[in-house]
Design a protein around this motif. Structure first.
Motif, PDB file in Angstrom:
ATOM      1  N   VAL A 264       0.860  -1.186   0.000  1.00  0.00           N
ATOM      2  CA  VAL A 264       0.000   0.000   0.000  1.00  0.00           C
ATOM      3  C   VAL A 264       0.897   1.237   0.000  1.00  0.00           C
ATOM      4  O   VAL A 264       1.787   1.362   0.851  1.00  0.00           O
ATOM      5  N   LEU A 265       0.666   2.118  -0.939  1.00  0.00           N
ATOM      6  CA  LEU A 265       1.487   3.319  -1.034  1.00  0.00           C
ATOM      7  C   LEU A 265       0.916   4.416  -0.139  1.00  0.00           C
ATOM      8  O   LEU A 265      -0.280   4.694  -0.185  1.00  0.00           O
ATOM      9  N   ILE A 266       1.780   5.013   0.655  1.00  0.00           N
ATOM     10  CA  ILE A 266       1.380   6.102   1.554  1.00  0.00           C
ATOM     11  C   ILE A 266       2.359   7.244   1.334  1.00  0.00           C
ATOM     12  O   ILE A 266       3.546   7.108   1.652  1.00  0.00           O
ATOM     13  N   ASP A 267       1.890   8.339   0.775  1.00  0.00           N
ATOM     14  CA  ASP A 267       2.791   9.447   0.477  1.00  0.00           C
ATOM     15  C   ASP A 267       3.270  10.108   1.765  1.00  0.00           C
ATOM     16  O   ASP A 267       2.724   9.869   2.853  1.00  0.00           O
ATOM     17  N   ALA A 268       4.279  10.947   1.638  1.00  0.00           N
ATOM     18  CA  ALA A 268       4.915  11.540   2.818  1.00  0.00           C
ATOM     19  C   ALA A 268       3.939  12.369   3.643  1.00  0.00           C
ATOM     20  O   ALA A 268       3.943  12.307   4.875  1.00  0.00           O
TER      21      ALA A 268
ATOM     22  N   ALA B 216      -8.950   5.416   8.420  1.00  0.00           N
ATOM     23  CA  ALA B 216      -7.707   5.158   7.692  1.00  0.00           C
ATOM     24  C   ALA B 216      -6.782   4.235   8.483  1.00  0.00           C
ATOM     25  O   ALA B 216      -6.177   3.308   7.928  1.00  0.00           O
ATOM     26  N   LEU B 217      -6.653   4.459   9.779  1.00  0.00           N
ATOM     27  CA  LEU B 217      -5.751   3.657  10.600  1.00  0.00           C
ATOM     28  C   LEU B 217      -6.248   2.229  10.757  1.00  0.00           C
ATOM     29  O   LEU B 217      -5.450   1.271  10.768  1.00  0.00           O
TER      30      LEU B 217
ATOM     31  N   ILE C 159      -3.418   4.798   0.482  1.00  0.00           N
ATOM     32  CA  ILE C 159      -4.147   5.563   1.498  1.00  0.00           C
ATOM     33  C   ILE C 159      -3.670   7.008   1.419  1.00  0.00           C
ATOM     34  O   ILE C 159      -2.476   7.283   1.562  1.00  0.00           O
ATOM     35  N   PHE C 160      -4.601   7.912   1.155  1.00  0.00           N
ATOM     36  CA  PHE C 160      -4.291   9.333   1.109  1.00  0.00           C
ATOM     37  C   PHE C 160      -4.956  10.016   2.307  1.00  0.00           C
ATOM     38  O   PHE C 160      -6.117   9.738   2.607  1.00  0.00           O
TER      39      PHE C 160
ATOM     40  N   LEU D 124      -1.931  15.748  -5.790  1.00  0.00           N
ATOM     41  CA  LEU D 124      -1.315  14.421  -5.718  1.00  0.00           C
ATOM     42  C   LEU D 124      -2.385  13.342  -5.608  1.00  0.00           C
ATOM     43  O   LEU D 124      -2.324  12.305  -6.273  1.00  0.00           O
ATOM     44  N   ILE D 125      -3.391  13.591  -4.774  1.00  0.00           N
ATOM     45  CA  ILE D 125      -4.471  12.625  -4.590  1.00  0.00           C
ATOM     46  C   ILE D 125      -5.248  12.423  -5.888  1.00  0.00           C
ATOM     47  O   ILE D 125      -5.464  11.298  -6.347  1.00  0.00           O
TER      48      ILE D 125
END
Length: 824
Positions: free
Chosen positions: A256-260, A620-621, A645-646, A671-672
């Motif tokens: 799962v990609l999670i941006d900074a 989200a968590l 997850i954004f 970005l989203i």
């Protein structure tokens, strides 16, 4: 010193210094000190807070070698690289001591225990741009983990670097414009990044014909970065890299990609409120450092593959079903030290006897751990726990119970392990007993009751008689005067010198033999490097899963049902961090249900402080926890796996890049919208609040429409724009929810419960009063609000956008002409 002839020692120093890059500080061993000279001394003295002196006009400073670790730590933390030049021969009169640079220490390559945080990895990374791809290579030199990845955009690379947080980052000195602004970045020889020589270096290191077996086919940018990292370690830092045994390709499709920004907004591993207010802080019940590091990696890289997640869930379920075995296994884990890093230190020639003993003690727990895991009925990591019975028995029988930190001073090897060593020790002990007896015999022979037999490093053993006794005593003929002191005379005898040679000779030979035996034991450990690394990885996984089971048991978490769908259903969900840290009030659980045809996009309204941000983060968590295989804080949950997850929450600016709060908000929103898919989870809080009201409302409306119409992903959209609730009238999968509050005596009571439908109003003035705004301001705000409500109009949902009307009360002044905002 151009006009002065160099001494042999300084010529030796200068030769070594010229072999090092300019930014490396050279610590040069001189007896009991490490000395630095010239510019190195001038740079280091203020960092170390030591005196800068001069000798023959040469600036110099030094630190004691026995305390060097603390000083090296300061230099590394200050961003310096440090080369250590050790003495390799003993001092001999008239002959220069030989020295060599044994290692170069940098922030990304330290393996020394006191320089590391055992709960987090220490990454050395490299980046390389080639064509349309950006390659990333990452090594944790303390564990041997070596991975590569490729990215299409600079933003995706930055997100991964935010997760890895490398201590040191290399880039080609020809790509300074691309990567020169990166944190911890430093240029390195461009040749090392070229894919062909880089690939050949990697093939030679791994003894393979091709890197295709590692999954690196076609990853030319990543191979260039990986080759540069290896080249830097071997040729620049002069580090052995035998413990780097394999190369792993990180694939976006598996995690799962999670941006900074989302990582920061969700407080996954760091928080301004402290570690205990992060997801990592409340989930970490690991017993070993390896487990703590692995849990951190799982949180930052959740899985989106069903099979491994189900295997993790089964393991946790087995722990929960057998509390006695669960407790026994966690007790065994408590006795296991950092096998991963200890093994690497030993393989690098940096470990001491205490590391060997810690390794033996840790490995001694594995048989009981395996037996309990078999009883638990689990497999997986169990298959990678190797048998080290012979190695453990060897180390335990050879090492003393409390070995010293130094490896050349003796005291390492247990009596009975080596007959030769026992004989030398016996000779040394017998000789010392003889010397002690000699003192009594000489007192009787001379009649001097204060006569003493002493020892120092200059003269060895000698007989000392005070001046007061000498006047009345008869000195035997075999006494030879050695030294006259202010208050005493020192003598030697032929018999004393003969025994001294035996005693000191035996001690030195014993120390040398102990050192050789220690090196042999260390080499024995290195022959087990692969199974030790596999075992350490298995222990880490068992530790994480056992810790997650402990959290589930302690806080009544449930096993979520995972599936390949866009459903997300949570019954009585709770915020995993707040439920453990909330003090002033009891946490109120809430349901969450996303149905693709009915409530894919959910608009959440309600006053500030009511709990909107808590609720949307909670969703989200819980989703993230489910996708690391953990149980979740809910009565029941069904989670359709997400790919990203954004989380766009709160307001902040980036003054260093000249970006205003609104620009940062728009960057994150862009970005989203540019990267979310129909399998993503999007959490939005207050989009459009950083600009004029109708600009912001228009943007928020358009963003919500795009998420519903174009992307069709699960979205929680918290907002104070009540106009957005009209979207539910025209969009089939938009649903309204609100945070319940009650009014009583002009006060509001926050019920923390999420209910269907829009909120009736924002209660902003009541919240402002709670915050302590002066009463005249509150009264004036109420008056203005009544005018605004009287003259306002809702957006026309049929026109799919808001209408702007002049809603200013008549007694409000016209706005000033626009001014140039120099600060963005």
């Amino acid at each position: 010193m151009s006009g002065t002839k160099l001494t042999p020692m300084m010529a030796q120093y200068q030769s070594m210094r010229r072999s090092l890059p300019d930014d490396v500080l050279l610590l040069f061993r001189l007896g009991d000190f490490y000395e630095m000279f010239f510019e190195d001394a001038q740079k280091a003295a203020p960092i170390l807070n030591v005196a800068l002196t001069r000798r023959n006009s040469v600036p110099m400073c030094g630190v004691p070698y026995h305390a060097a670790d603390n000083y090296i730590s300061r230099l590394v933390k200050a961003g310096k690289r440090v080369a250590i030049a050790e003495q390799t021969t003993d001092p001999v009169p008239g002959k220069i001591v030989e020295r060599e640079i044994t290692r170069i220490i940098s922030a990304g390559s330290v393996i020394e225990e006191h320089l590391l945080d055992d709960s987090r990895p220490n990454h050395l990374a490299a980046v390389f741009s080639l064509g349309k791809k950006i390659g990333l290579a990452c090594v944790d030199h303390t564990t041997g983990a070596f991975s590569v990845a490729e990215f299409d955009t600079r933003g995706a690379l930055l997100d991964e670097l935010a997760r890895l947080t490398p201590s040191e980052l290399l880039f080609s000195d020809e790509q300074h414009e691309l990567f020169g602004d990166f944190r911890a970045g430093q240029p390195y020889d461009a040749f090392a990044f070229l894919p062909e020589p880089a690939g050949q270096l990697l093939c030679d290191h791994f003894s393979v014909h091709s890197l295709d077996g590692f999954g690196c086919h076609g990853l030319h940018a990543a191979v260039g970065a990986a080759g540069a990292v290896l080249h830097y370690l071997i040729h620049q830092l002069r580090r052995p890299c035998d413990h780097l045994r394999t190369l792993k390709v990180r694939e976006d499709a598996r995690t799962v990609l999670i941006d900074a920004a989302s990582q920061a907004n969700l407080d996954l591993i760091d928080s301004r409120s402290g570690r205990k207010h992060t997801l990592l802080g409340v989930l970490d019940r690991t017993k070993t450092p390896m487990g703590a590091r692995l849990l951190r990696d799982w949180i930052l890289h959740p899985l989106r593959e069903l099979e491994p997640l189900l295997a993790r869930q089964d393991f946790i379920a087995a722990f929960l079903a057998e509390p006695f075995l669960h407790s026994k296994i966690r007790e065994s884990l408590t006795g296991i030290r950092d096998v991963e890093r200890t093994t690497v230190r030993l393989s690098q020639g940096a470990g001491n006897a205490r590391d060997l003993l810690a390794l033996a003690t840790s490995l001694d727990h594995i048989p009981a751990l395996k037996e309990d895991l078999i009883s638990l009925g689990t497999t997986g990591p169990l298959e990678h726990l190797h048998d080290f019975t012979q190695l453990t028995e060897l180390l335990s029988s050879a090492l003393s119970d409390e070995p010293p930190a130094q490896i050349k001073d003796g005291g390492i090897i247990r009596d009975g392990h080596s007959a030769e060593l026992d004989e030398l020790r016996s000779a040394s002990r017998d000789g010392k007993h003889w010397i002690a007896k000699l003192q009594e015999d000489e007192r009787r022979r001379t009649g001097i009751d204060t006569l003493k037999v002493k020892y120092n490093n200059v003269f060895g053993y000698f007989i000392e008689i005070t001046s007061a006794k000498l006047a009345s005593a008869t000195i035997p003929d075999d006494y030879t005067r050695k030294q006259t002191m202010a208050n005493a005379e020192r003598f030697i005898t032929p018999a004393l010198k003969e025994m001294e040679n035996k005693v000191l000779g035996a001690e030195e030979r014993a120390k040398q033999l102990e050192y050789e035996l220690f090196l042999s034991l260390r080499q024995q450990v290195c022959t087990h490097l692969d199974p030790l690394q596999e075992t350490a990885a298995a222990i880490a996984e068992i530790d994480v899963l056992a810790g997650l089971a402990e959290t589930a048991r302690a806080h009544n978490h449930c096993r979520p049902l995972l599936e390949e769908s866009r459903r997300l259903e949570i019954q009585d969900g709770r915020h995993p961090v707040l439920e453990q840290t909330l003090v002033d009030e009891k946490f109120v659980p809430n349901d969450s249900t996303f149905e693709p045809e009915e409530s894919l996009v959910q608009i959440l309204t309600g006053p500030n402080m009511a709990g909107k941000s808590t609720y949307i983060r909670q969703v989200a968590l819980i989703t993230l926890m489910a996708q690391i295989g953990a149980c979740v804080p809910a009565v029941a949950a069904t989670v359709g796996l997400v790919d990203r997850i954004f989380c766009r929450v709160g307001a902040s600016d980036d003054l260093s890049r000249g970006q205003s709060t609104f620009m940062v908000e728009m960057n994150e929103t862009a970005l989203i919208l540019n990267h979310a898919t129909d399998k993503s989870l999007v959490i939005l809080d207050e989009i459009g609040r950083g600009t004029a009201t109708f600009d912001g409302l228009s943007i928020a409306w358009a963003v919500a429409e795009h998420l519903h119409d174009t992307i069709a992903c699960r979205t929680l959209f918290a907002t104070h724009y009540h106009e957005l609730t009209d979207l539910a009238e025209t969009k089939t999968s938009v649903a309204n929810f609100n945070v319940a509050v009650r009014e009583w005596n002009d006060e509001i009571i926050f019920l923390r419960k999420i209910l269907p439908g829009p909120a009736d109003k924002s209660y902003g003035i009541q919240v402002a009063r709670l915050a302590g705004l002066p009463a005249p301001v509150i009264d004036r705000a109420r008056d203005i609000l009544s005018h605004l409500e009287m003259h306002s109009a809702k957006p026309d949902a049929k026109q799919r956008g808001p209408k702007a009307k002049n809603t200013r009360p008549k007694d409000m002044p016209e706005p000033n002409p626009p001014q140039l905002d120099l600060f963005g």
